[in-house]
Design a protein around this motif. Sequence first.
Motif, PDB file in Angstrom:
ATOM      1  N   LEU A 141      51.208  29.514  34.993  1.00  0.00           N
ATOM      2  CA  LEU A 141      51.798  30.309  33.908  1.00  0.00           C
ATOM      3  C   LEU A 141      50.771  31.256  33.307  1.00  0.00           C
ATOM      4  CD1 LEU A 141      54.283  30.859  32.176  1.00  0.00           C
ATOM      5  CD2 LEU A 141      53.535  29.019  30.628  1.00  0.00           C
ATOM      6  N   GLY A 142      49.523  30.791  33.191  1.00  0.00           N
ATOM      7  CA  GLY A 142      48.464  31.656  32.686  1.00  0.00           C
ATOM      8  C   GLY A 142      48.228  32.845  33.595  1.00  0.00           C
ATOM      9  N   VAL A 143      48.293  32.621  34.913  1.00  0.00           N
ATOM     10  CA  VAL A 143      48.115  33.706  35.879  1.00  0.00           C
ATOM     11  C   VAL A 143      49.256  34.712  35.751  1.00  0.00           C
ATOM     12  CG1 VAL A 143      48.021  34.287  38.325  1.00  0.00           C
ATOM     13  CG2 VAL A 143      46.777  32.292  37.475  1.00  0.00           C
ATOM     14  N   VAL A 144      50.481  34.219  35.578  1.00  0.00           N
ATOM     15  CA  VAL A 144      51.635  35.117  35.407  1.00  0.00           C
ATOM     16  C   VAL A 144      51.460  35.963  34.147  1.00  0.00           C
ATOM     17  CG1 VAL A 144      54.108  35.208  34.930  1.00  0.00           C
ATOM     18  CG2 VAL A 144      53.240  33.640  36.665  1.00  0.00           C
ATOM     19  N   PHE A 145      51.054  35.315  33.058  1.00  0.00           N
ATOM     20  CA  PHE A 145      50.843  36.048  31.806  1.00  0.00           C
ATOM     21  C   PHE A 145      49.792  37.151  31.965  1.00  0.00           C
ATOM     22  CE2 PHE A 145      52.334  32.283  29.017  1.00  0.00           C
ATOM     23  CZ  PHE A 145      53.615  32.804  28.990  1.00  0.00           C
ATOM     24  N   VAL A 146      48.698  36.832  32.637  1.00  0.00           N
ATOM     25  CA  VAL A 146      47.618  37.810  32.742  1.00  0.00           C
ATOM     26  C   VAL A 146      47.978  38.933  33.717  1.00  0.00           C
ATOM     27  CG1 VAL A 146      46.223  36.849  34.639  1.00  0.00           C
ATOM     28  CG2 VAL A 146      45.100  37.942  32.708  1.00  0.00           C
ATOM     29  N   LEU A 147      48.813  38.650  34.725  1.00  0.00           N
ATOM     30  CA  LEU A 147      49.286  39.717  35.609  1.00  0.00           C
ATOM     31  C   LEU A 147      50.205  40.680  34.863  1.00  0.00           C
ATOM     32  CD1 LEU A 147      49.972  37.761  38.933  1.00  0.00           C
ATOM     33  CD2 LEU A 147      48.174  39.458  38.522  1.00  0.00           C
ATOM     34  N   ILE A 148      51.053  40.138  33.992  1.00  0.00           N
ATOM     35  CA  ILE A 148      51.903  41.002  33.160  1.00  0.00           C
ATOM     36  C   ILE A 148      51.030  41.839  32.228  1.00  0.00           C
ATOM     37  CG2 ILE A 148      53.678  41.023  31.366  1.00  0.00           C
ATOM     38  CD1 ILE A 148      54.808  38.465  32.584  1.00  0.00           C
ATOM     39  N   ALA A 149      50.006  41.202  31.649  1.00  0.00           N
ATOM     40  CA  ALA A 149      49.071  41.938  30.786  1.00  0.00           C
ATOM     41  C   ALA A 149      48.383  43.052  31.563  1.00  0.00           C
ATOM     42  CB  ALA A 149      48.041  40.978  30.196  1.00  0.00           C
ATOM     43  N   GLY A 150      48.028  42.789  32.830  1.00  0.00           N
ATOM     44  CA  GLY A 150      47.399  43.814  33.656  1.00  0.00           C
ATOM     45  C   GLY A 150      48.308  45.001  33.893  1.00  0.00           C
TER      46      GLY A 150
END
Length: 316
Positions: A141-150
Amino acid sequence: MTNPYAVLCIIGSCISLQVGAALAIQLFPHAGTWGTASIRLLMAGLILMVIVRPKFHTWTRKQWFGVALFGASLGLMNGFFYNALSLIPLGTAVTIEFLGPLALAAFLSRSMRDAACVGLALLGMVLLGIESFSGDSLSPLGVVFVLIAGAFWACYILASKNVGSLVPGQGGLAVALLIGGTLISPLSGTKALVVFTDWNLFALAMGTAVLASLIPYSLELVALRRLGPNVFSILISLEPVFAGLFGWLLLSQNLSALKISAILLVVIASIIQTVAKPGMKLPAPEPDTDSAGPLYPPARKRTLRQRLKRVSNVSR
């Protein structure tokens, strides 16, 4: 050659932003991730509004639309990034988030050099994936969040560049910070108001607003006025380096060999872009000093001179 003043602005932004992020993490247990992002943007916006006093009542519809998009990208980028920071380490999060600006640079430039840089960054992501299976696991979930942030980071770069050309000074940034903070404030509810009940939390929130919003975004706006979005997107790759460094120094987060290798690969991509010589440009055609303009080409000009000479000879 890349503008040295713009490069210094980017370095200053990277350092300030990561110190501010390290402070923001300490607010998460009290104000939550969305609340911390919202309060930080609103505080920074209010401070900048007092300093620059933008004449937003004179803005056109085009200027307001550009500032609104800038504010939306700011709010969503910060909100999703802080949610990622609550689940994965700072250095890792920034390294993954950098895929957004790097992909933007590759899309805008469309050269083999940019494709190689994207490949190096992707290799860095593979190293992080290997570590997640062999060492410290990464939260999906953290990876998904940071990809959206990117993705919103890439939007932020384009929106900031646009506002920098539409609105003079820092007024556009001040209003955009307020728009971004207001946009994500409903996601935090009333939890963020806890920072106003304790002086220590208020000071921490103020430090986060200045170091993580006011200073870095002001410096980046200055840099983007001097650089193209593709060049800026590559040079900002220094951010994962400072993220890993300050995560290790201030948050005692592990900086393993694989993480260091992943960060270095991203930095190498930045170096390739920075030192590569630009393509040769064709020299501009020299002006025709013997031409009298578009209505009088050289041949016509000489004819007129001959006629005038004949007329003068007759008059004599």
